[in-house]
Design an enzyme around this catalytic site. Structure first.
Site, PDB file in Angstrom:
ATOM      1  N   ARG A 133       0.832  -1.206   0.000  1.00 24.08           N
ATOM      2  CA  ARG A 133       0.000   0.000   0.000  1.00 24.08           C
ATOM      3  C   ARG A 133       0.864   1.253   0.000  1.00 24.08           C
ATOM      4  O   ARG A 133       0.509   2.253  -0.625  1.00 24.08           O
ATOM      5  CB  ARG A 133      -0.945  -0.011   1.206  1.00 24.08           C
ATOM      6  N   LYS A 235      -2.720   6.895   1.845  1.00 21.72           N
ATOM      7  CA  LYS A 235      -2.497   7.460   3.177  1.00 21.72           C
ATOM      8  C   LYS A 235      -1.577   8.678   3.115  1.00 21.72           C
ATOM      9  O   LYS A 235      -0.537   8.746   3.784  1.00 21.72           O
ATOM     10  CB  LYS A 235      -1.953   6.402   4.129  1.00 21.72           C
TER      11      LYS A 235
END
Length: 351
Positions: A133, A235
């Site tokens: 990620r 993020k």
């Protein structure tokens, strides 16, 4: 205008009768899916004994910063590759006032945890998924990133170096925060000339002050968390400061957190300030589909897999805010939260 809770036209209190064993099953699978930390062949100089604990009140851990002893640091140039990093004592870092992260917010972070088993050994929960990620987020933010092996190895080193800060089994976890940022100086808008990868850690308890008690969420209709085409699906550090105003307002009214709606029609659930949301009806579990505005949570993915294995029908779709009215249960998930049941959702019906 901020309206008092009593003036809201529509409020909802959800029943909490989703089987508690479902939550227990999630915790069981979390442990089974975790990655065991193998002891290194040579003990590093920073280890002070496997059974040593730092002097903390383990029964009253909150979710606040209590820095562990060591952090991990690794650097690379814009067009280069990350060199081998190293552990160093936790402390301040030096940055130019013109660093890309300070001026243009070029940074992303991850969150994972180290758990202590009853026999003292440590477990990590799917750190390779965090690594993947981060790579996807770095591509979106035009940054180089550590390889999956570099990332996982750095997380392991950080956990082992700070083993005495990992709470006893059942008392909490060691929260591990990998951070990738544009640390090089730059004046005009553009990618930074240097990047720094840092991991630090802190022992934590429950994310919400309610602990495992039911949360009380407020549906936010004025502010949105993310918009199509933006960076809500990664993020990025730039995603979090904008939610503080809505979150602060909700907490001042007695709510646990804010539940955001989509930015276009403002009638479909997205996520809370820092966690994904699930809606349960019978044997069907629905969660908002990730479409670039919702973070693809690792705990979210794990629960979807576990729920499917347990015979639930898991559906990713656009979840209308009205669907919570008929729900048997609503719960939030995230690395910090793990699984938190929702007891009430309050929102204004402006239609």
């Amino acid at each position: 205008m901020i309206k008092a809770i009593s003036s809201l036209r529509k409020s909802l209190v959800l029943p909490l009768h989703l089987h508690i064993r479902m939550l227990q099953t999630f915790a069981k699978y979390n442990a089974q899916a975790a990655t065991a930390l193998r002891d290194e062949r040579k003990k590093p100089v920073y280890q002070n004994g496997d059974d040593e604990y730092v002097d903390l009140d383990w029964d009253n851990l909150g979710f606040g910063l209590t820095p562990a002893d060591y952090m991990y640091v690794m650097k690379c140039s814009k067009d280069g590759a990350f060199t081998e990093g190293e552990l160093s004592p936790y402390g301040n870092i030096q940055l130019s006032p013109s660093a890309g992260v300070l001026n243009y917010g070029q940074a992303i972070y991850e969150g994972t945890k180290a758990y202590r088993k009853e026999n003292g050994k440590l477990l990590l929960f799917r750190p390779d998924h965090n690594a993947i990620r981060m790579k996807l987020g770095a591509e979106r933010m035009l940054m180089p990133s550590p390889s999956v092996d570099q990332f996982v190895n750095a997380v392991k080193q950080t956990a082992l170096a700070n083993k005495r800060w990992v709470p006893p089994s059942g008392k909490g976890t060691l929260y591990i925060r990998p951070l990738l940022m544009g640390s090089g100086p730059i004046l005009g808008l553009g990618p930074a000339p240097e990047y720094t990868f840092i991991i630090y850690a802190s022992p934590v308890g429950n994310y919400f002050k309610e602990g495992m008690a039911a949360l009380n969420l407020y549906v936010e209709e004025e502010y949105v968390r993310a918009a199509p085409g933006g960076a809500g699906g990664v993020k990025s550090i730039t995603n979090y400061a904008p939610v503080l105003k809505a979150l602060s307002r909700a907490k001042s009214l007695g709510f646990s957190d804010v539940l955001y709606l989509d930015s276009v029609k403002k009638k479909y659930l997205e996520e809370a300030s820092s966690c994904n949301v699930f809606v349960v009806k019978g044997r069907t579990i629905s969660t908002p589909a990730t479409n670039g505005t919702i973070l693809e949570g690792i705990t979210r993915k794990s629960i979807m897999e576990i729920a499917s294995d347990q015979g639930y029908q898991v559906v990713e779709k656009a979840v209308h805010v009205d669907e919570v009215m008929d729900a048997d249960e609503v719960f939030c998930t995230g690395t910090a939260v793990v699984v938190a049941p929702v007891g009430s959702i309050t929102y204004q019906d402006k239609r």
